[in-house]
Design a protein around this motif. Structure first.
Motif, PDB file in Angstrom:
ATOM      1  N   GLY A   1      14.882  -8.709  15.689  1.00 23.21           N
ATOM      2  CA  GLY A   1      13.996  -7.909  16.526  1.00 23.21           C
ATOM      3  C   GLY A   1      12.792  -8.651  17.051  1.00 23.21           C
ATOM      4  N   THR A   2      12.681  -9.945  16.781  1.00 27.85           N
ATOM      5  CA  THR A   2      11.561 -10.733  17.295  1.00 27.85           C
ATOM      6  C   THR A   2      12.022 -11.565  18.496  1.00 27.85           C
ATOM      7  OG1 THR A   2      12.013 -12.588  15.814  1.00 27.85           O
ATOM      8  CG2 THR A   2      10.509 -10.866  15.023  1.00 27.85           C
ATOM      9  N   PHE A   3      11.036 -11.974  19.301  1.00 34.49           N
ATOM     10  CA  PHE A   3      11.323 -12.746  20.499  1.00 34.49           C
ATOM     11  C   PHE A   3      11.049 -14.227  20.258  1.00 34.49           C
ATOM     12  CE2 PHE A   3      10.865  -8.557  22.299  1.00 34.49           C
ATOM     13  CZ  PHE A   3      11.737  -8.549  23.371  1.00 34.49           C
ATOM     14  N   THR A   4      11.912 -15.062  20.818  1.00 34.28           N
ATOM     15  CA  THR A   4      11.649 -16.490  20.890  1.00 34.28           C
ATOM     16  C   THR A   4      11.564 -16.876  22.367  1.00 34.28           C
ATOM     17  OG1 THR A   4      14.025 -16.992  20.804  1.00 34.28           O
ATOM     18  CG2 THR A   4      12.801 -17.006  18.723  1.00 34.28           C
ATOM     19  N   SER A   5      10.776 -17.908  22.656  1.00 33.56           N
ATOM     20  CA  SER A   5      10.563 -18.317  24.037  1.00 33.56           C
ATOM     21  C   SER A   5      10.844 -19.799  24.197  1.00 33.56           C
ATOM     22  CB  SER A   5       9.116 -18.026  24.463  1.00 33.56           C
ATOM     23  OG  SER A   5       8.822 -16.648  24.353  1.00 33.56           O
ATOM     24  N   GLU A   6      11.377 -20.168  25.347  1.00 35.29           N
ATOM     25  CA  GLU A   6      11.605 -21.580  25.656  1.00 35.29           C
ATOM     26  C   GLU A   6      11.230 -21.843  27.101  1.00 35.29           C
ATOM     27  OE1 GLU A   6      15.959 -22.533  25.859  1.00 35.29           O
ATOM     28  OE2 GLU A   6      16.117 -20.508  25.006  1.00 35.29           O
ATOM     29  N   THR A   7      10.736 -23.047  27.351  1.00 30.83           N
ATOM     30  CA  THR A   7      10.257 -23.421  28.675  1.00 30.83           C
ATOM     31  C   THR A   7      11.414 -23.874  29.559  1.00 30.83           C
ATOM     32  OG1 THR A   7       8.082 -24.066  27.851  1.00 30.83           O
ATOM     33  CG2 THR A   7       8.769 -25.014  29.944  1.00 30.83           C
TER      34      THR A   7
END
Length: 420
Positions: free
Chosen positions: A287-293
Motif C-alpha cells: 500500500g505504499t508508493f515508490t518513485s523513480e526518475t
C-alpha cells in the motif's frame, strides 16, 4: 460514430485601456488584454472545422464570454451509455459552475449540472471517472482558495456535491492545480491531486525584475475507506516546489502515476535550481508508493502537458510531454518530447517531436480520430496561438496546423467525444 476533438481555452485578446472588469496583464505585444473563454468542437473529417459552444450557464440570464478560467472533460455522467462534454467555468466576478453538453442525435444541447459550490472562487482542474461502479462517471474538481477537492455526482434529486478534501496548505492559501482519476493497481479508480500554496503575486504581471516564486505543494492519493475519503501523501518535493501535471496509465510494464515537479528560477545566478524532475510513482503490495526518475528537464521551468499511449504502433506505450521554459540564456525554447522505454535495457530514450517559444505546449491529447488504429498527437503551441496534429506515417512524424489565432492562447484542456 463521428469523433470530435474538444478544446477549452483562454484566447487572449487585446482590449482598450481602462475597460472595467478586465485585468491588467499584457500580451506579448505589450498591450492590455482580456481572456475570452472558448469551447470548440473540431471535426477531423471536415478539415478540422470548428464549432463554438456557448458557455453560459443554462437557464441563467448572464452571458459568459470573458472570464478567468475554463477546463473540460468527457464522460457518461448520466449513465445512459453516451458521453457528455463537461465544462467547469470560472467567470469574472460571478460564481463558478459546471455545465454539460449532450448530443441528441442532431445537435449538442447544453444542460446545467452544478453551481452551488461553497468556499470556491476558482475551478482550476477537473477529471471524470466512475469511482463507485454505478455506471455513471463522477465529476471531480480542484479549486481555490481553500483547496477544496469536490466530487459532483448524479443522484435521484439531481446533481449533488461531496467534499473529498480541503485546506492542504492552509485555509485561504490552497490551490488544487491538478486532478486525475485512474486505477494504479487496486482494481478500482482513485483520485489523485496536486495541491500547492497559492501564488502571492499576480502570476502574469511582466516586469523587468520578474522572479519565479518557489511554491511548495504535495501530490495526494485519495481513496474511500469505510465510506470516508482517506488522503495519503505520495510526494512533497522536499517542501520546495510542487507539480502541475498528473497522469495515470500503463508505462514500463505497470500501471503508474506520472508527475513532474516545477523548477525554481534562481534569478541571482540565472539558472533553474532545482530543475523539473519527471517521475513515475508505483503502488506496492503493502500500500505504499515508490518513485523513480524518468528524466530531468534541463532547459524547462516545468512540464505543462502529458499523455500516455502507443503512438508508433509497436504495442508499447510512450510518454508524450510538453514543456514550458523561461526566456533567459539557453532556456528560451520549449519542447514536445516523446519518451520511450526499452524493457530489454530498462532505459528511457527521449525524442524531440517539436520546439516552440517559452510559453510552450500547454495541452495535449492522443486519439485515434480516423479509426485506423493509429494515434494522432494533438498539442497546443500556445505562444504561437496554434493547435497542431502530429501523425507517425511511413516511419516519420508529420505536423499539421489545425487551428490558428493571432494572439497567444492558453489551451486548458482537450478531449475526444463520439457523437451519433
Amino acid at each position: 460514430m463521428a469523433r470530435r476533438l474538444i478544446i477549452s481555452m483562454l484566447d487572449l485578446v487585446e482590449r482598450p485601456l481602462g475597460r472595467p472588469r478586465w485585468n491588467d496583464a499584457v500580451t506579448r505585444l505589450h498591450g492590455s488584454e482580456q481572456k475570452r473563454l472558448e469551447a470548440l468542437l473540431l471535426d477531423p473529417h471536415a478539415g478540422w472545422s470548428a464549432q463554438r459552444l456557448d458557455l453560459g450557464y443554462p437557464g441563467a440570464a448572464e452571458a459568459t464570454e470573458y472570464g478567468e478560467f475554463i477546463t473540460a472533460g468527457v464522460g457518461d455522467i448520466d449513465g445512459d451509455g453516451r458521453s457528455e462534454i463537461v465544462f467547469a467555468v470560472t467567470p469574472t466576478d460571478r460564481v463558478c459552475y459546471v455545465m454539460a453538453y449532450r448530443h441528441d442525435g442532431r445537435s449538442w444541447r447544453p444542460e446545467p449540472v452544478y453551481r452551488e459550490f461553497e468556499a470556491v472562487d476558482f475551478i482550476r482542474s477537473m477529471a471524470l471517472g466512475d469511482l463507485d461502479g454505478d455506471g455513471c462517471d463522477e465529476i471531480v474538481i480542484g479549486t481555490r482558495p481553500d483547496g477544496a477537492t469536490v466530487l459532483v455526482d448524479r443522484g435521484p434529486p439531481g446533481y449533488v456535491a461531496e467534499l473529498i478534501d480541503s485546506k492542504q496548505q492552509g485555509a485561504g492559501i490552497s490551490n488544487v492545480r491538478e486532478v486525475t482519476i485512474g486505477d494504479i493497481g487496486r482494481g478500482q479508480p482513485d483520485v489523485f491531486t496536486a495541491s500547492a500554496r497559492s501564488n502571492t503575486r499576480p502570476k502574469w504581471d511582466r516586469t523587468p525584475d520578474l522572479k519565479w516564486e518557489s511554491v511548495p505543494g504535495h501530490i495526494f492519493h485519495h481513496h474511500r475507506v469505510n465510506g470516508r475519503w482517506q488522503r495519503t501523501v505520495i510526494e512533497q518535493h522536499g517542501g520546495v516546489t510542487h507539480t502541475r501535471v498528473l497522469r495515470v496509465g500503463e508505462l514500463a510494464g505497470a500501471q503508474r502515476l506520472v508527475s513532474c515537479s516545477v523548477g525554481v528560477y534562481d534569478s541571482e545566478h540565472q539558472r533553474i535550481d532545482p530543475r523539473p524532475v519527471l517521475r513515475m510513482h508505483t503502488l506496492g503490495p503493502d500500500g505504499t508508493f515508490t518513485s523513480e526518475t524518468v528524466d530531468v528537464l534541463e532547459k524547462a521551468i516545468m512540464c505543462r502537458s502529458m499523455a500516455i499511449g502507443d503512438i508508433d504502433g509497436d504495442g508499447l506505450n510512450e510518454l508524450v510531454v510538453g514543456t514550458r521554459s523561461l526566456a533567459f540564456g539557453e532556456h528560451g525554447t520549449s519542447f514536445l518530447y516523446v519518451y520511450k522505454y526499452d524493457p530489454a535495457d530498462a532505459v528511457w530514450t527521449r525524442t524531440i517531436l517539436d520546439t516552440s517559444e517559452p510559453l510552450g505546449f500547454r495541452s495535449l491529447i492522443l486519439a485515434d480520430f480516423f479509426r485506423d488504429g493509429r494515434l494522432v498527437v494533438i498539442a497546443s503551441d500556445d505562444g504561437k496561438g496554434l493547435l497542431k496534429a502530429y501523425r507517425f506515417l511511413d516511419g516519420a512524424w508529420h505536423a499539421e496546423v489545425i487551428l490558428s489565432r493571432p494572439n497567444f492562447i492558453f489551451c486548458t484542456a482537450m478531449g475526444v467525444v463520439d457523437c451519433s
